[in-house]
Design a protein around this motif. Structure first.
Motif, PDB file in Angstrom:
ATOM      1  N   PHE A   8     -15.490  72.388 -97.195  1.00 20.25           N
ATOM      2  CA  PHE A   8     -16.232  73.621 -97.460  1.00 20.25           C
ATOM      3  C   PHE A   8     -16.955  74.086 -96.214  1.00 20.25           C
ATOM      4  N   GLN A 156     -12.045  83.319-106.473  1.00 21.36           N
ATOM      5  CA  GLN A 156     -12.933  83.158-105.318  1.00 21.36           C
ATOM      6  C   GLN A 156     -13.907  84.332-105.198  1.00 21.36           C
ATOM      7  N   TRP A 183      -7.908  76.620-108.051  1.00 22.76           N
ATOM      8  CA  TRP A 183      -9.011  76.526-107.078  1.00 22.76           C
ATOM      9  C   TRP A 183     -10.073  77.542-107.476  1.00 22.76           C
ATOM     10  N   ASP A 185     -13.636  78.758-106.300  1.00 23.67           N
ATOM     11  CA  ASP A 185     -14.356  78.601-105.037  1.00 23.67           C
ATOM     12  C   ASP A 185     -15.326  79.753-104.790  1.00 23.67           C
ATOM     13  N   SER A 210     -15.312  74.271-105.965  1.00 22.56           N
ATOM     14  CA  SER A 210     -16.023  74.090-104.692  1.00 22.56           C
ATOM     15  C   SER A 210     -16.944  75.268-104.391  1.00 22.56           C
TER      16      SER A 210
END
Length: 390
Positions: A8, A156, A183, A185, A210
């Motif tokens: 990250f 994201q 994912w 994020d 994340s």
């Protein structure tokens, strides 16, 4: 020797672009995720176009450059909801409680309620999608995302908010069920009726969560304390999670809960460099059928960093709280683990070093990620987790 540059940090500082519109590249268990790949980025011009693009079967990179407000678009429902004395009426509490949208009300009383329908019907995301916010402007208000029966999805830099926050079962922000390669994020979750991220009973597969902000500040909570309880519920049939660089603050439970004995599930969870702040309740709550490796996590003003039942549930835990535990990682994992730290927390952190965790993760070394020193976690995570911080 294994590199200890946490992905990250590389994402934020170097900003490599691996696919059109997406910043950085998926890592950890979700590393194979490419989302919409090299599809040309597109910006929807209407709510209907946004809905069509998210739910169709065409590979897409969808740019969210404004607030898309779904509240009121599908009408509302008026009915009776369940009021419980301790979670809804909140005698002596510092906030209002949450009434329950459900069909039974054992021990409670029925009260009239009205909730928005849009949050109850999340958008079902098609495969091969990248849904990406622009700057700090990407907001989905009143509508969550359901990743069910589809794969290869990136979410994201989106703020998902205002899903009937005054009601339990008011809506989930992101649902994972019968999927793989996801994912999630640099998003923010706030004012959610129930779970911010939840998996179903089926397989969630390989998932990286994340650099997200889980913001639990609310006017309504079952704890009557102004902090959201329903944070993450991870209990799929066959799951592998990388949980890295996330900021969980002002919540009071399930932060996260993982594992179940309802199915014969198998869940691996690698939690690295997450920051837990002002948790008036519990952070980790771990049930059986889980193998959990925790390192470099910082607990700041957390009442219960890990529940007592986590230690007796059959969960397999490696909590990395001593120099010896950190060093023992070297042979099976190829690096020295980072210890977890309590900062001003009233609860104790357990010293558990189940060898089965290291044995299990030793065959998954290609998915393991590096870490930063735990002392750097509060500043790093607060600066980088959430929207507008790519």
């Amino acid at each position: 020797m294994y590199s200890f540059v946490l992905p990250f940090l590389a994402t934020c500082l170097l900003s490599p672009v691996s696919a059109a519109g997406v910043t950085g590249q998926a890592f950890g268990f979700g590393q194979a995720t490419t989302g919409g790949g090299n599809a040309a980025p597109q910006t929807p011009s209407s709510l209907q176009e946004l809905t069509n693009w998210i739910t169709d079967n065409v590979p897409r990179v969808i740019l969210i450059d404004r607030e898309w407000n779904f509240i009121g678009t599908e009408g509302s429902t008026s009915r009776n909801c369940c009021s419980q004395p301790t979670t809804t009426q909140c005698p002596g509490g510092t906030s209002a409680g949450q009434a329950w949208i459900q069909d039974t009300c054992d021990g409670g009383t029925w009260i009239p309620c009205t909730y928005d329908n849009a949050a109850q019907t999340p958008l079902r995301v098609g495969s091969n999608k990248s849904i990406v916010g622009v700057g700090n402007r990407g907001v989905l208000r009143g509508k969550g995302l359901n990743i069910s029966g589809q794969t290869n999805i990136i979410i994201q830099n989106i703020h998902i908010t205002d899903l009937n926050p005054q009601y339990v079962w008011g809506g989930d922000a992101i649902t994972l069920d019968t999927t793989d390669n996801v994912w999630i994020d640099h998003n923010k979750f706030s004012l959610i009726g129930r779970q911010m991220i939840v998996s179903g009973w089926n397989r969630a597969g390989h998932v990286t969560i994340s650099n997200n902000e889980f913001d639990g500040i609310t006017r309504w909570s079952v704890g009557c304390n102004g902090k959201h309880y329903w944070t993450l519920l991870l209990l799929g049939q066959e799951d592998w999670y990388t949980f890295s660089g996330n900021w969980l603050h002002d919540v009071s439970g399930r932060a996260p809960h993982m594992g179940t004995d309802f199915t014969r599930s198998t869940n691996y969870f690698h939690g690295v460099n997450n920051y837990f702040e002002n948790v008036d309740g519990h952070a980790f709550d771990v049930a059986t059928n889980t193998w959990v490796l925790l390192e470099g996590n910082y607990f700041d003003n957390v009442r219960t960093p890990m529940t007592d039942t986590s230690l007796t549930s059959g969960a397999q835990l490696y909590t990395t709280s001593t120099i010896n535990a950190a060093s023992t990682c070297l042979s099976p994992l190829g690096y020295i683990c980072e210890w977890n730290r309590l900062g001003g927390s009233t609860g104790a952190w357990p010293d558990r070093t189940d060898q089965s965790v290291l044995n299990g993760f030793s065959s998954l070394r290609q998915y393991l990620i590096g870490h930063t020193p735990v002392a750097d976690v509060p500043n790093n995570v607060r600066a980088r987790a959430g929207v507008g911080k790519l």
